[in-house]
Design a protein around this motif. Structure first.
Motif, PDB file in Angstrom:
ATOM      1  N   PRO A   1       0.812  -1.224   0.000  1.00  0.00           N
ATOM      2  CA  PRO A   1       0.000   0.000   0.000  1.00  0.00           C
ATOM      3  C   PRO A   1       0.849   1.280   0.000  1.00  0.00           C
ATOM      4  O   PRO A   1       0.530   2.234  -0.702  1.00  0.00           O
ATOM      5  CB  PRO A   1      -0.799  -0.097   1.299  1.00  0.00           C
ATOM      6  CG  PRO A   1      -0.766  -1.529   1.691  1.00  0.00           C
ATOM      7  CD  PRO A   1       0.500  -2.094   1.126  1.00  0.00           C
ATOM      8  N   LYS A   2       1.917   1.305   0.767  1.00  0.00           N
ATOM      9  CA  LYS A   2       2.774   2.497   0.847  1.00  0.00           C
ATOM     10  C   LYS A   2       4.101   2.268   0.139  1.00  0.00           C
ATOM     11  O   LYS A   2       4.525   3.066  -0.659  1.00  0.00           O
ATOM     12  CB  LYS A   2       3.021   2.884   2.300  1.00  0.00           C
ATOM     13  CG  LYS A   2       1.748   3.312   3.015  1.00  0.00           C
ATOM     14  CD  LYS A   2       2.048   4.210   4.175  1.00  0.00           C
ATOM     15  CE  LYS A   2       0.813   4.657   4.886  1.00  0.00           C
ATOM     16  NZ  LYS A   2      -0.122   5.405   4.097  1.00  0.00           N
ATOM     17  N   GLY A   3       4.783   1.194   0.465  1.00  0.00           N
ATOM     18  CA  GLY A   3       6.058   0.874  -0.165  1.00  0.00           C
ATOM     19  C   GLY A   3       7.233   1.024   0.786  1.00  0.00           C
ATOM     20  O   GLY A   3       7.177   1.772   1.762  1.00  0.00           O
ATOM     21  N   TYR A   4       8.281   0.302   0.477  1.00  0.00           N
ATOM     22  CA  TYR A   4       9.523   0.328   1.263  1.00  0.00           C
ATOM     23  C   TYR A   4      10.447   1.399   0.695  1.00  0.00           C
ATOM     24  O   TYR A   4      10.699   1.437  -0.511  1.00  0.00           O
ATOM     25  CB  TYR A   4      10.192  -1.045   1.213  1.00  0.00           C
ATOM     26  CG  TYR A   4      11.571  -1.075   1.813  1.00  0.00           C
ATOM     27  CD1 TYR A   4      11.739  -0.977   3.193  1.00  0.00           C
ATOM     28  CD2 TYR A   4      12.696  -1.192   1.017  1.00  0.00           C
ATOM     29  CE1 TYR A   4      13.004  -0.999   3.760  1.00  0.00           C
ATOM     30  CE2 TYR A   4      13.971  -1.218   1.574  1.00  0.00           C
ATOM     31  CZ  TYR A   4      14.110  -1.123   2.939  1.00  0.00           C
ATOM     32  OH  TYR A   4      15.367  -1.144   3.501  1.00  0.00           O
ATOM     33  N   VAL A   5      10.959   2.256   1.559  1.00  0.00           N
ATOM     34  CA  VAL A   5      11.901   3.298   1.143  1.00  0.00           C
ATOM     35  C   VAL A   5      13.296   2.869   1.596  1.00  0.00           C
ATOM     36  O   VAL A   5      13.549   2.712   2.789  1.00  0.00           O
ATOM     37  CB  VAL A   5      11.532   4.670   1.752  1.00  0.00           C
ATOM     38  CG1 VAL A   5      12.521   5.733   1.309  1.00  0.00           C
ATOM     39  CG2 VAL A   5      10.108   5.057   1.381  1.00  0.00           C
ATOM     40  N   ASP A   6      14.201   2.665   0.627  1.00  0.00           N
ATOM     41  CA  ASP A   6      15.555   2.225   0.969  1.00  0.00           C
ATOM     42  C   ASP A   6      16.421   3.399   1.422  1.00  0.00           C
ATOM     43  O   ASP A   6      15.968   4.550   1.473  1.00  0.00           O
ATOM     44  CB  ASP A   6      16.200   1.452  -0.189  1.00  0.00           C
ATOM     45  CG  ASP A   6      16.421   2.289  -1.437  1.00  0.00           C
ATOM     46  OD1 ASP A   6      16.500   3.528  -1.342  1.00  0.00           O
ATOM     47  OD2 ASP A   6      16.536   1.686  -2.530  1.00  0.00           O
ATOM     48  N   ALA A   7      17.675   3.112   1.760  1.00  0.00           N
ATOM     49  CA  ALA A   7      18.591   4.120   2.293  1.00  0.00           C
ATOM     50  C   ALA A   7      18.827   5.272   1.316  1.00  0.00           C
ATOM     51  O   ALA A   7      19.133   6.392   1.732  1.00  0.00           O
ATOM     52  CB  ALA A   7      19.919   3.473   2.671  1.00  0.00           C
ATOM     53  N   GLU A   8      18.693   5.024   0.011  1.00  0.00           N
ATOM     54  CA  GLU A   8      18.892   6.065  -0.995  1.00  0.00           C
ATOM     55  C   GLU A   8      17.611   6.836  -1.285  1.00  0.00           C
ATOM     56  O   GLU A   8      17.596   7.725  -2.139  1.00  0.00           O
ATOM     57  CB  GLU A   8      19.430   5.454  -2.301  1.00  0.00           C
ATOM     58  CG  GLU A   8      20.878   4.981  -2.215  1.00  0.00           C
ATOM     59  CD  GLU A   8      20.997   3.627  -1.521  1.00  0.00           C
ATOM     60  OE1 GLU A   8      20.128   2.758  -1.745  1.00  0.00           O
ATOM     61  OE2 GLU A   8      21.951   3.453  -0.749  1.00  0.00           O
ATOM     62  N   GLY A   9      16.519   6.477  -0.624  1.00  0.00           N
ATOM     63  CA  GLY A   9      15.249   7.159  -0.839  1.00  0.00           C
ATOM     64  C   GLY A   9      14.402   6.585  -1.953  1.00  0.00           C
ATOM     65  O   GLY A   9      13.380   7.169  -2.317  1.00  0.00           O
ATOM     66  N   ASN A  10      14.812   5.432  -2.518  1.00  0.00           N
ATOM     67  CA  ASN A  10      14.038   4.801  -3.586  1.00  0.00           C
ATOM     68  C   ASN A  10      12.842   4.064  -2.994  1.00  0.00           C
ATOM     69  O   ASN A  10      12.952   3.404  -1.951  1.00  0.00           O
ATOM     70  CB  ASN A  10      14.907   3.807  -4.361  1.00  0.00           C
ATOM     71  CG  ASN A  10      16.080   4.481  -5.023  1.00  0.00           C
ATOM     72  OD1 ASN A  10      15.930   5.507  -5.676  1.00  0.00           O
ATOM     73  ND2 ASN A  10      17.267   3.937  -4.825  1.00  0.00           N
ATOM     74  N   LEU A  11      11.702   4.155  -3.675  1.00  0.00           N
ATOM     75  CA  LEU A  11      10.481   3.504  -3.241  1.00  0.00           C
ATOM     76  C   LEU A  11      10.324   2.168  -3.962  1.00  0.00           C
ATOM     77  O   LEU A  11      10.444   2.096  -5.184  1.00  0.00           O
ATOM     78  CB  LEU A  11       9.277   4.404  -3.539  1.00  0.00           C
ATOM     79  CG  LEU A  11       7.916   3.887  -3.115  1.00  0.00           C
ATOM     80  CD1 LEU A  11       7.829   3.788  -1.591  1.00  0.00           C
ATOM     81  CD2 LEU A  11       6.818   4.800  -3.655  1.00  0.00           C
TER      82      LEU A  11
END
Length: 120
Positions: A11-21
């Motif tokens: 529904p929202k998504g995972y945001v990695d350390a670089e800010g990628n969704l």
């Protein structure tokens, strides 16, 4: 043919350390080992609620472009996404309660009742 993998969208998504969704992924069916081995993990022994993190890190095989799914990735999910994956895990592994229609023996009224899964 038995389907052993299911695609999903968070529904929202995972945001990695670089800010990628990362929102799309794949979950596979759980094996007995997936449910047994985490019980030996000291993190689970010290905090039983952590079991879901270990389980999901074992069965989520792909999440966008994330190179490796590990407990840290699962810990970084938003609460809504964690709940979404828990629900998916329960559904694809047949762990959701069954809803049946029952009839009152006195008045004949029909109602819905949940029958929990075995061991639930």
């Amino acid at each position: 043919m038995l389907v052993t993998e299911v695609e999903f969208e968070l529904p929202k998504g995972y945001v990695d350390a670089e800010g990628n969704l990362h929102r799309t992924g794949v979950m596979r069916l759980a094996t007995a080992a997936d449910e047994i081995y985490p019980l030996k993990d000291p993190r689970v022994r010290n905090w039983p609620a952590y079991l879901v993190v270990i389980l999901l890190s074992r069965v989520v095989t792909k999440l966008g472009g994330v190179p490796e799914i590990n407990p840290g990735v699962i810990e970084g999910l938003f609460s809504q996404d964690l709940a979404h994956l828990q629900d998916l895990y329960n559904r694809i592994n047949g762990l959701t309660p069954t809803v049946i229609t029952v009839q009152c023996t006195r008045c004949g009224t029909e109602q819905q009742a949940e029958v929990p899964p075995l061991g639930g």
